[in-house]
Design a protein around this motif. Structure first.
Motif, PDB file in Angstrom:
ATOM      1  N   GLU A  88       8.945 -13.886   8.668  1.00 33.67           N
ATOM      2  CA  GLU A  88       8.823 -12.359   8.717  1.00 33.67           C
ATOM      3  C   GLU A  88       8.446 -11.931   7.378  1.00 33.67           C
ATOM      4  N   ARG A  89       7.569 -10.928   7.383  1.00 30.32           N
ATOM      5  CA  ARG A  89       7.444 -10.216   6.106  1.00 30.32           C
ATOM      6  C   ARG A  89       7.024  -8.741   6.466  1.00 30.32           C
ATOM      7  N   SER A  90       7.872  -7.986   5.834  1.00 32.50           N
ATOM      8  CA  SER A  90       7.643  -6.383   5.982  1.00 32.50           C
ATOM      9  C   SER A  90       6.585  -5.699   5.419  1.00 32.50           C
ATOM     10  N   GLN A  91       6.280  -6.193   3.984  1.00 31.61           N
ATOM     11  CA  GLN A  91       5.403  -5.682   3.167  1.00 31.61           C
ATOM     12  C   GLN A  91       4.980  -6.700   2.250  1.00 31.61           C
ATOM     13  N   GLY A 114       3.895  -8.299  11.470  1.00 35.48           N
ATOM     14  CA  GLY A 114       5.116  -8.311  10.489  1.00 35.48           C
ATOM     15  C   GLY A 114       5.313  -9.901  10.147  1.00 35.48           C
TER      16      GLY A 114
END
Length: 496
Positions: A88-91, A114
């Motif tokens: 998971e990567r938000s930014q 995301g």
């Protein structure tokens, strides 16, 4: 000189089985085919398998063929060709993309999903070497298959065992007796504890062994609680919304959470359904007893569900992307199909005492990272049945010798899988700072090695039921030799 058997008067002990899980029902099915007297006792009022999906590797395929259930098993399962791991990567940007086995490259986060891919483990090599693919299936379907082959009158529900007593005499039909909460009792020559990680049978015999000063100290220690998890299986899904469900292969996606102790997985299973699980790693400093008490019950399950609804999933359209979340699957899952379980692990040293023996989670509880929990229970049932078949008599001495032979054959393999499940869990779902660092290191520099290890782990172990026609090897890998049945060999020699 090898012990001789009276082939005209075969020894057929009466076997009591506590627990209608994979190990208990598989053992019952083997005993049914061998013509043994047995009864199964299940504490629940109905058999409702917990969990979302199960997988069986090549290890138990030959025995399933021997039991005549493999073809039907193929109808209720899908082939798992790969496991796709995401972060998971938000930014920002991802540090690596090793899904195609190339050198790690920075990858822009897909803003819609995301998530970014970490790696894909392909299982084609394993299938070629063993001759059998990994198959994934809904738990209830497999239990229905086993139960369809067993006489209903031999399975007793609502039978909670509260005590176990053993006859001190060397011989006798009623060598062991179970005492149930409804004040009924049942006797037999052998009792098999297949009643799970918190086995009442194990508790009873450990009490006896401790009183006799014959129980190792480590067997009295609690199981290690690693994760709290909720699992479920959806109703049939719209193929236009979730096109992956119509594929003949299983799509297995696993996502490691960002700044949270969670990992979550989805598996496509037959009938256009998706099985899913969400794990929350437990802080090792927390008291497991307090945590189990606090985190149990429908209310706590609902709280956990509410907290994971927004977790992104790589489903809903082909490939990475899509805008679906765990909430989309939860909303398509009947509440009765959602359960909360604890993922614990422990390898016990004591597998039997007197006329009582343990199988499955009762003697080795594995983390599900490698999907070997049910496989090991199945293997236990095979080897234990082989040892029971070779009993020379129902005397306590001979029964104990058979149980020791069973442990001698199974313990090294169970220990190997126990250690393997711990190491793989660190890579694909561990969320401590060390495990996160280890995952990055492993996938950045040893992604192909990690895939190779998953494809070659325990491939040469495919135990078969010794007194049924043997299934020829299908793959390219040499198999470990199996301990033959003395009784079966003598019977074969007598017919020549």
């Amino acid at each position: 000189m090898a012990p001789q058997f009276d082939l005209e008067q075969r020894i057929k002990p009466k076997v009591l089985i506590s627990g209608a899980g994979v190990g208990g029902l598989t053992l019952a099915l083997i005993l049914e085919q061998a013509g043994y007297e047995y009864e199964v006792f299940e504490r629940a009022s109905k058999i409702k398998p917990l969990g979302a999906a199960m997988s069986f590797s090549h290890n138990v395929a030959p025995a399933m063929i021997q039991l005549g259930i493999y073809d039907e098993f193929l109808q209720i399962s899908k082939t798992m060709e790969s496991m796709n791991l995401f972060q998971e990567r938000s930014q920002g940007t991802a540090t690596q993309d090793v899904s195609n086995g190339s050198q790690p490259q920075a990858t822009q986060v897909d803003a819609a999903s995301g998530m970014v891919p970490l790696t894909t483990v392909h299982f084609a090599q394993m299938t070629a070497m063993t001759g059998y693919p990994i198959r994934i299936f809904p738990r209830p379907k497999f239990f229905e298959l086993l139960l369809s082959r067993l006489p209903a009158h031999k399975i007793h529900l609502d039978k909670k065992i509260v005590d176990v007593t053993q006859n001190s005499q060397e011989d006798g039909v009623n060598g062991v007796t179970i005492h149930c909460a409804d004040e009924t009792t049942y006797g037999g020559d052998i009792l098999v504890g297949a009643d799970g990680a918190y086995s009442a049978v194990r508790r009873a015999i450990y009490k006896q062994a401790a009183a006799d000063d014959k129980l190792p100290a480590q067997d009295l220690e609690n199981l290690n609680l690693g994760y709290v998890t909720i699992v479920g299986t959806t109703d049939p899904l719209d193929q236009k919304v979730f096109p992956e469900v119509e594929d003949n292969a299983c799509f297995h996606f696993r996502t490691v959470g960002e700044n949270k102790p969670h990992t979550w997985s989805t598996f496509t299973v037959p009938d256009n359904r998706i099985a899913w699980s969400i794990n929350a790693q437990v802080d090792s400093s927390q008291d497991p007893t307090v945590l189990r008490t606090r985190e149990w019950g429908d209310e706590s399950t609902d709280v956990m569900i509410d907290g994971v609804r927004t977790f992104p999933i790589p489903a809903g359209r082909e490939g990475l992307g899509g805008k679906k979340s765990m909430g989309d699957l939860i909303d398509k899952t009947p509440r009765d199909n959602i359960s909360k379980v604890f993922l614990e692990e422990k390898l016990f040293e004591t597998w039997s005492y007197g006329r009582v023996v343990l199988v499955g989670d009762a003697c080795h509880k594995l983390l599900p990272a490698t999907g070997q929990g049910a496989v090991n229970a199945f293997e236990d049932a095979i080897i234990l049945a082989n040892c029971i078949y070779d009993l020379r008599s129902t005397s306590r001495t001979d029964v104990q010798s058979a149980f020791q032979e069973y442990r001698d054959q199974r313990y090294p393999h169970a220990k190997f899988q126990y250690q393997s499940s711990k190491s793989v869990a660190k890579v694909i779902q561990g969320q401590t700072w060390f495990e996160s660092l280890w995952r990055k290191f492993t996938l950045a520099f040893f992604s192909k090695r990690f895939e190779r290890e998953q494809n070659t782990r325990g491939l040469d172990y495919m135990p078969q039921i010794a007194f049924l026609p043997q299934v020829p090897a299908r793959g390219t890998i040499p198999l470990l030799p199996q301990v033959p049945s003395k009784r079966f060999l003598q019977a074969q020699a007598a017919t020549k």
